[in-house]
Design an enzyme around this catalytic site. Structure first.
Site, mmCIF file in Angstrom:
data_model
loop_
_atom_site.group_PDB
_atom_site.id
_atom_site.type_symbol
_atom_site.label_atom_id
_atom_site.label_comp_id
_atom_site.label_asym_id
_atom_site.label_seq_id
_atom_site.Cartn_x
_atom_site.Cartn_y
_atom_site.Cartn_z
ATOM 1 N N GLY A 8 0.724 -1.179 0.023
ATOM 2 C CA GLY A 8 -0.039 -0.086 -0.196
ATOM 3 C C GLY A 8 0.744 1.210 0.131
ATOM 4 N N GLY A 11 -0.393 4.668 -1.270
ATOM 5 C CA GLY A 11 -1.432 5.401 -0.251
ATOM 6 C C GLY A 11 -1.009 6.426 0.658
ATOM 7 N N GLN A 12 -1.791 7.152 1.317
ATOM 8 C CA GLN A 12 -1.524 8.241 2.083
ATOM 9 C C GLN A 12 -0.345 8.091 3.142
ATOM 10 O OE1 GLN A 12 -4.713 9.158 4.997
ATOM 11 N NE2 GLN A 12 -4.016 11.457 5.027
ATOM 12 N N ASP A 34 2.694 -2.033 -4.316
ATOM 13 C CA ASP A 34 1.314 -1.464 -4.428
ATOM 14 C C ASP A 34 0.811 -2.481 -5.724
ATOM 15 O OD1 ASP A 34 -1.150 -0.064 -4.675
ATOM 16 O OD2 ASP A 34 -0.092 1.468 -3.297
ATOM 17 N N ILE A 35 -0.609 -2.188 -5.675
ATOM 18 C CA ILE A 35 -1.068 -2.881 -6.891
ATOM 19 C C ILE A 35 -1.073 -2.304 -8.196
ATOM 20 C CG2 ILE A 35 -3.483 -2.031 -6.750
ATOM 21 C CD1 ILE A 35 -4.678 -4.886 -7.174
ATOM 22 N N ARG A 36 -0.540 -0.974 -8.217
ATOM 23 C CA ARG A 36 -0.581 -0.110 -9.326
ATOM 24 C C ARG A 36 0.950 -0.469 -9.941
ATOM 25 N NH1 ARG A 36 -2.738 6.175 -8.309
ATOM 26 N NH2 ARG A 36 -4.419 5.519 -7.304
ATOM 27 N N TYR A 144 -16.210 -1.188 7.147
ATOM 28 C CA TYR A 144 -14.709 -0.639 7.154
ATOM 29 C C TYR A 144 -14.514 -1.139 8.907
ATOM 30 C CZ TYR A 144 -10.569 1.872 7.844
ATOM 31 O OH TYR A 144 -9.351 2.673 8.194
ATOM 32 N N LYS A 148 -12.180 -3.576 10.711
ATOM 33 C CA LYS A 148 -11.140 -3.652 11.547
ATOM 34 C C LYS A 148 -11.198 -4.131 13.020
ATOM 35 C CE LYS A 148 -8.607 -0.625 8.955
ATOM 36 N NZ LYS A 148 -7.442 -1.364 8.518
#
Length: 326
Positions: A8, A11-12, A34-36, A144, A148
């Site tokens: 990830g 991400g942020q 990441d998946i990108r 979500y 969690k």
């Protein structure tokens, strides 16, 4: 020497965590994933990983002889409500794949330390909202938050049953100037700065008095790395630690921005995210984290606002220059 994988990484949190870990351990020892198809932030080592593919995960961990994994890939609160089954699959199966990989690595004598982020979304409408304690009623109302809470229980289970060294933080809303809002309920506290600097009236999707726990990214990164660096014997929590930064509502944040940009204005148009925010704590008690590993927030509201305005303004100036050059 630690060999670290951040899943990830575009991400942020991941984008800034990779940089901080590279500064601490050396860029050659940090693998961004990441998946990108490419790194959005110029990581020195980058791998394409789908966290839902356990074979791909195992291959990368073995290839780089990874000793620590930060599993940050997830679908956030507001986005998750639009695709709950997809959110559950990504958030839960991704974590399970990492925990299972850590279990098998441990059994093979190659321990794998795991970080996984929980959230204040794991709490719910019957949780004490003021100074929410480490142990409290947890009845989340979003997919979500449900994922969690389930993830926290899985982390503790894998620690107790399989001795997986897994560590976690219940993040408040995270504020950062380096990445755009990403579909979270607390992301108004990022979008508001962009509107202010564009000279726009900000349409806030929360009510003016909706206080939520927040944390500035430098504090969030420091908390994450400090927890991972802490001796295992000092940690009493293997579900997830409360970590507080600061708490404020949209009216207070807008007022602080107006001290720097007097022409700024805000309107309130609550939408479905208001119900989500109303079910979350207003402030957190993080004394257990302070006692166990010395956690203490450093950034207050005034410093946060000044830093966000300064750095977003710099970013927008750079983008304008690029547009003109093109």
């Amino acid at each position: 020497m630690e060999r670290i994988l951040v899943i990830g990484a575009n991400g942020q949190i991941g984008s800034e965590l990779v940089e901080a870990l590279a500064n601490q351990h050396g860029a050659d020892n940090v693998v961004a994933a990441d998946i990108r198809p490419e790194s959005l932030y110029g990581a020195k080592i980058y791998e394409v990983i789908d966290v839902l593919n356990p074979e791909s995960l195992a291959q990368v961990v073995a290839q780089y002889d990874i000793t620590q994994v930060y599993q940050l890939a997830a679908m956030l609160s507001a986005t998750g409500e639009q695709a709950p089954l997809k959110a559950w699959t990504l958030n839960m199966d991704g974590l399970l794949n990492i925990l299972e990989l850590a279990r098998t690595r441990n059994e093979a004598g190659k321990p794998l330390k795991v970080f996984w982020p929980s959230s204040i979304a794991a709490f719910g409408p019957n949780t004490p909202p003021i100074n929410t304690p480490q142990y409290a009623v947890m009845d989340p109302s979003t997919i979500y938050g449900i994922s969690k809470l389930a993830g926290e229980r899985l982390c503790e289970y894998y620690f107790q049953k399989y001795s997986v060294d897994v560590r976690s933080i219940r993040y408040p809303g995270i504020i950062s100037y380096k990445s755009p809002p990403g579909g979270g309920t607390t992301d108004y506290a990022i979008a508001i700065f962009h509107s202010a600097l564009r000279g726009e009236i900000y349409e806030c999707f929360l009510e003016s008095e909706t206080s939520l726990p927040m944390i500035y990214m430098p504090d969030a990164i420091r908390a994450t790395i400090s927890l991972m660096d802490a001796p295992a014997a000092k940690l009493s929590i293997r579900s997830s630690y409360n970590v507080a930064g600061l708490s404020f509502n949209p009216r207070e944040l807008a007022f602080a921005i107006k001290q720097n940009l007097p022409a700024f204005d805000i309107h309130y148009a609550p939408d479905s995210r208001q119900a989500i925010a109303a079910s979350w704590p207003q402030s957190l008690d993080d004394n257990v984290a302070t006692t166990d590993w010395g956690w203490q927030a450093q950034v207050g509201l005034q410093q946060l606002v000044e830093d966000m305005l300064k750095n977003i303004r710099v970013d927008q100036t750079a983008l304008k220059e690029l547009d003109q050059a093109a």
